[in-house]
Design an enzyme around this catalytic site. Structure first.
Site, PDB file in Angstrom:
ATOM      1  N   LYS A 164       0.841  -1.208   0.000  1.00  0.00           N
ATOM      2  CA  LYS A 164       0.000   0.000   0.000  1.00  0.00           C
ATOM      3  C   LYS A 164       0.870   1.249   0.000  1.00  0.00           C
ATOM      4  O   LYS A 164       2.057   1.212   0.402  1.00  0.00           O
ATOM      5  CB  LYS A 164      -0.939   0.023   1.205  1.00  0.00           C
ATOM      6  CG  LYS A 164      -0.275  -0.076   2.596  1.00  0.00           C
ATOM      7  CD  LYS A 164       0.089   1.223   3.265  1.00  0.00           C
ATOM      8  CE  LYS A 164       0.556   1.042   4.715  1.00  0.00           C
ATOM      9  NZ  LYS A 164       1.290   2.185   5.263  1.00  0.00           N
ATOM     10  N   ASP A 219      -2.902  -1.862  10.206  1.00  0.00           N
ATOM     11  CA  ASP A 219      -3.117  -1.817   8.751  1.00  0.00           C
ATOM     12  C   ASP A 219      -3.717  -3.103   8.186  1.00  0.00           C
ATOM     13  O   ASP A 219      -4.008  -3.176   6.997  1.00  0.00           O
ATOM     14  CB  ASP A 219      -1.775  -1.593   8.027  1.00  0.00           C
ATOM     15  CG  ASP A 219      -1.237  -0.193   8.232  1.00  0.00           C
ATOM     16  OD1 ASP A 219      -2.032   0.710   8.541  1.00  0.00           O
ATOM     17  OD2 ASP A 219      -0.012  -0.011   8.074  1.00  0.00           O
TER      18      ASP A 219
HETATM   19  O1  C5P Z   1      -0.525  -1.598  14.879  1.00  0.00           O
HETATM   20  P1  C5P Z   1       0.888  -1.786  14.485  1.00  0.00           P
HETATM   21  O2  C5P Z   1       1.514  -2.999  15.109  1.00  0.00           O
HETATM   22  O3  C5P Z   1       1.099  -1.738  13.007  1.00  0.00           O
HETATM   23  O4  C5P Z   1       1.661  -0.519  15.079  1.00  0.00           O
HETATM   24  C1  C5P Z   1       3.048  -0.493  15.272  1.00  0.00           C
HETATM   25  C2  C5P Z   1       3.392   0.645  16.235  1.00  0.00           C
HETATM   26  O5  C5P Z   1       3.120   1.909  15.632  1.00  0.00           O
HETATM   27  C3  C5P Z   1       2.564   0.651  17.509  1.00  0.00           C
HETATM   28  O6  C5P Z   1       3.170  -0.136  18.498  1.00  0.00           O
HETATM   29  C4  C5P Z   1       2.565   2.126  17.903  1.00  0.00           C
HETATM   30  O7  C5P Z   1       3.778   2.483  18.540  1.00  0.00           O
HETATM   31  C5  C5P Z   1       2.559   2.828  16.558  1.00  0.00           C
HETATM   32  N1  C5P Z   1       1.199   3.209  16.110  1.00  0.00           N
HETATM   33  C6  C5P Z   1       0.542   4.258  16.744  1.00  0.00           C
HETATM   34  N2  C5P Z   1      -0.719   4.604  16.326  1.00  0.00           N
HETATM   35  C7  C5P Z   1      -1.315   3.965  15.299  1.00  0.00           C
HETATM   36  C8  C5P Z   1      -0.647   2.907  14.633  1.00  0.00           C
HETATM   37  C9  C5P Z   1       0.623   2.556  15.067  1.00  0.00           C
HETATM   38  O8  C5P Z   1       1.068   4.866  17.680  1.00  0.00           O
HETATM   39  N3  C5P Z   1      -2.528   4.333  14.906  1.00  0.00           N
END
Ligand code: C5P
Length: 294
Positions: free
Chosen positions: A17, A145
């Site tokens: 993406k 995502d």
């Molecule tokens: O959800 P995901 O594992 O992809 O997110 C990785 C990191 O990115 C999270 O641990 C967080 O620190 C940050 N994040 C965030 N807010 C979001 C998505 C991700 O702070 N909406």
């Protein structure tokens, strides 16, 4: 996401993406951030080959970045398989082969896309009969995502942590050139670096109406990513890549996700091919020609 049968296996091509718009609305009590982001699927695919097996789930991996990707329970594909087994009570296993082409630590959603493919694919191979809604509930537990890739929309606006996905109209395909610096970036580190003053901001309404009527320059003018500032501060390579793209006279440029890949919107395939050739001579790392995936 494209699924096909190959003998006893199910083969899934799952896309990368690009974020055309990413605004951070605020910090949440759970440590995440509330977002408004607009994403497109693009035609750079990882491939999962899934075959039903006796009782354990095993993952093997080939392709780009092999060796940097764990194949144990740290891998989102394994976590998706375990979550699906837990939620459904299903006991059999699977052999999953992952062919990696989407770069890692790039902001292109490769790990999330693989997790979504594992959910959709194993639901099919194991005959679990889960609907899209059930898969979305599991996807949200795996990463912010993953829901975008489960939805499999060419263009969508995502809210909340990113897990609330609303498909949008994309009138005509878009062409991009994307440049991957050698150095990747950690999403957690980039969100940590984000300052309060960099949150909140512009609406994505102009972008969505330009995409809905096939107005490439309108889309280009509306590209925005609030994480560009923190990523530039953490990585000189992101700064160098955006600077290299800025002199190419493109309809628009931006970073995707938390980086480190940055991209430019092009008029058509020929334009993207010419720009990619120029970028390969001036920027280190890899240049990709990408089209929105259907
Ligand atoms: O959800 P995901 O594992 O992809 O997110 C990785 C990191 O990115 C999270 O641990 C967080 O620190 C940050 N994040 C965030 N807010 C979001 C998505 C991700 O702070 N909406």
């Amino acid at each position: 996401m494209r699924l096909r049968r190959l003998g006893p296996s199910l083969v899934i091509d799952t896309p990368a993406k690009l974020n055309l718009h990413l605004d951070v609305l605020g910090r949440r009590p759970d440590g995440y951030h509330d977002l408004e982001t607009v994403m497109v699927s693009v035609d750079l695919f990882d491939t999962l080959t899934i075959t039903s097996a006796e009782d354990t789930v095993e993952l093997t991996c080939t392709g780009d970045a092999t060796g940097q990707i764990p194949t144990d329970d740290r891998n989102l594909v394994m976590r998706a398989a375990n979550l699906l087994k837990q939620a459904s009570g299903y006991r059999r296993g699977a052999a999953i082969h992952l062919c990696k082409r989407i770069p890692i630590e790039a902001g292109m959603g490769g790990g999330s896309s693989d997790a979504a493919a594992a959910l959709v694919g194993l639901n099919r191979v194991w005959n679990l009969g889960l609907g899209l809604r059930d898969l979305h509930v599991l996807a949200a537990q795996l990463g912010s995502d993953v829901n975008f890739f489960v939805e499999a929309a060419p263009l969508a606006i995502c809210r909340g942590r990113g897990e609330q996905v609303e498909p949008c109209v994309l009138r005509a395909p878009l062409w991009f050139v994307a440049s991957k610096p050698r150095q990747g970036l950690s999403t957690t580190a980039v969100f940590k670096e984000l300052a309060l003053g960099e949150m909140g901001g512009r609406s994505s309404a102009n972008l969505l109406s330009a995409a809905a009527c096939g107005n490439v320059h309108g889309v280009g003018r509306s590209l925005r990513n609030a994480l560009e500032g923190p990523s530039r501060r953490l990585s000189g390579a992101v700064h160098q890549t955006l600077t290299g793209l800025a002199v190419q006279n493109l309809p628009g440029i931006a970073m995707t996700g938390s980086g480190s890949v940055c991209f430019g919107l092009c008029q058509n395939r020929r334009h993207a091919t010419a720009v990619a050739a120029r970028l390969r001579s001036v920027l280190p790392g890899k240049a990709y020609i990408l089209r929105t995936a259907t």
